[in-house]
Design a protein around this motif. Structure first.
Motif, mmCIF file in Angstrom:
data_model
loop_
_atom_site.group_PDB
_atom_site.id
_atom_site.type_symbol
_atom_site.label_atom_id
_atom_site.label_comp_id
_atom_site.label_asym_id
_atom_site.label_seq_id
_atom_site.Cartn_x
_atom_site.Cartn_y
_atom_site.Cartn_z
ATOM 1 N N MET A 1 9.397 -2.274 -3.403
ATOM 2 C CA MET A 1 10.360 -0.641 -3.204
ATOM 3 C C MET A 1 11.491 -0.419 -3.138
ATOM 4 S SD MET A 1 7.789 0.767 -5.098
ATOM 5 C CE MET A 1 6.911 1.340 -5.629
ATOM 6 N N HIS B 1 9.246 4.589 -1.023
ATOM 7 C CA HIS B 1 8.688 4.286 -1.107
ATOM 8 C C HIS B 1 9.022 4.983 -3.138
ATOM 9 C CE1 HIS B 1 6.621 6.259 1.563
ATOM 10 N NE2 HIS B 1 6.119 6.145 0.308
ATOM 11 N N GLU C 1 12.041 -1.250 -8.817
ATOM 12 C CA GLU C 1 10.818 -1.897 -7.862
ATOM 13 C C GLU C 1 11.279 -3.258 -8.022
ATOM 14 O OE1 GLU C 1 7.556 -0.053 -9.027
ATOM 15 O OE2 GLU C 1 8.373 2.128 -8.952
ATOM 16 N N ASN D 1 -1.030 -1.903 0.455
ATOM 17 C CA ASN D 1 -1.318 -1.092 -0.867
ATOM 18 C C ASN D 1 -3.246 -0.925 -0.271
ATOM 19 O OD1 ASN D 1 0.119 0.087 -3.138
ATOM 20 N ND2 ASN D 1 0.395 -1.978 -3.075
ATOM 21 N N SER E 1 2.493 2.346 -3.245
ATOM 22 C CA SER E 1 3.611 1.965 -2.592
ATOM 23 C C SER E 1 2.728 0.974 -1.345
ATOM 24 C CB SER E 1 4.363 1.771 -3.032
ATOM 25 O OG SER E 1 4.879 2.300 -1.370
#
Length: 337
Positions: free
Chosen positions: A91, A106, A113, A155, A281
């Motif tokens: 990001m 993000h 991205e 993540n 993200s």
């Protein structure tokens, strides 16, 4: 340089392109390893929501889970970056809006991205240009395989943070794919009792081999009090199922995304006094993931089933599994082979 380019849904080429150059504030990286994920598959099928919202268009160069070595740097970049093994943030915010200034680049409205949004070329190529501000150096204890697993790991780590798990808590992960298994690994490293619910027998057997406390199909899921439920699936019905299963006053984390809208009953959420957390993200979790991999607290290398060259990417996106592939859910690409 050679690069994998998706030219339309289910149409692709390995093209010879001009290599990138290191502009001010950026570096060029020799790519060594790239992961292929569900987002890439959605671009391949044409289902990815960004295509319909105008945030992405064909042709597109995919690849946002990567690691490599810095080859050249821009004029204003510290030359000590040359030769360093790195991965990077997916990001890339504008840097000047309210969200970016608050540390939330993000979710910047104007973000790029890598390999996904607003035309920023991804890592499925021999070289990749990146802003130096987005780089994370990899220690020697994080090998190439682990380096390309940092982004999905971020993540998963953020999902476990969102679940607010403590030692002895019982967690249920919905989905036994890459993110679900990574979340299970991070939760286990925090001392939680970890269970997974999946669908295919192959994925369930693979998860069992990793040694979690329980691995279940939905029909055999035991009636236990779940202190946290992490939905890492792409099934439209499971967000509501997660809310149904979680203990009152506990937490549900949504990190998986279905291809069609999911519906939850907010009356259930309120009456159970449940906290629901959404994870977009890896960005805030990248450094913590590298630290966990470097220390050996989490080792997700068994998740990688095989590594192929750029010529094999199309088959992976089409859902093919190679005869020599292991049982793990993740496929890696080495653009050098």
């Amino acid at each position: 340089m050679r690069a994998f380019v998706l030219t339309a849904p289910r149409e692709f080429e390995v093209q010879d392109l001009a290599p990138p150059t290191a502009t001010p504030g950026s570096v060029v990286i020799d790519v060594q390893r790239v992961g292929v994920c569900g987002t890439d598959v959605e671009f391949f099928t044409g289902e990815m929501q960004y295509l319909h919202e105008g945030h992405a268009r064909f042709p597109i160069r995919l690849g946002h889970e990567w690691m490599g070595t810095v080859a050249t740097v821009g004029d204003d970049v510290d030359p000590s970056w040359i030769g360093r093994r790195v991965t990077g943030d997916t990001m890339l915010g504008c840097g000047v809006c309210r969200r970016c200034l608050a540390g939330n680049q993000h979710v910047c409205e104007f973000r790029y991205e890598v390999g996904v949004r607003n035309g920023f070329a991804g890592a499925l190529a021999e070289q990749l240009a990146m802003p130096v501000s987005a780089l994370h150096a990899l220690p020697d204890t994080v090998d190439d395989v682990l380096g390309a697993l940092v982004e999905p790991g971020g993540n998963a780590l953020r999902s476990v943070w969102g679940a607010n798990l403590a030692a002895g808590d019982r967690a249920l992960i919905l989905g036994a794919g890459t993110i679900g298994l990574l979340a299970a690994m991070f939760a286990k490293s925090r001392g939680a009792e970890v269970h997974l619910m999946g669908r295919s027998e192959r994925s369930l057997n693979f998860a069992r081999a990793l040694g979690f406390d329980g691995v279940w199909s939905e029909s055999k899921l035991p009636d236990l009090p779940w202190d946290a439920v992490i939905d890492a699936s792409n099934a439209p019905a499971l967000p509501a199922k997660a809310l149904e299963l979680v203990e009152p006053a506990k937490r549900v984390v949504y990190v998986g995304l279905a291809g069609s809208p999911s519906v939850i009953d907010t009356r259930t959420m309120a009456l159970k006094d449940v906290t629901c957390v959404g994870i977009l993200s890896a960005s805030p979790g990248l450094a913590g993931t590298i630290e966990a991999y470097a220390s050996g607290a989490v080792d997700p290398r068994p998740l990688v089933a095989a590594t192929v060259g750029l010529d094999g990417v199309g088959a992976i996106l089409a859902g093919q599994r190679f005869d020599e592939a292991g049982d793990g859910p993740k496929m890696h690409v080495d653009p050098r082979i």
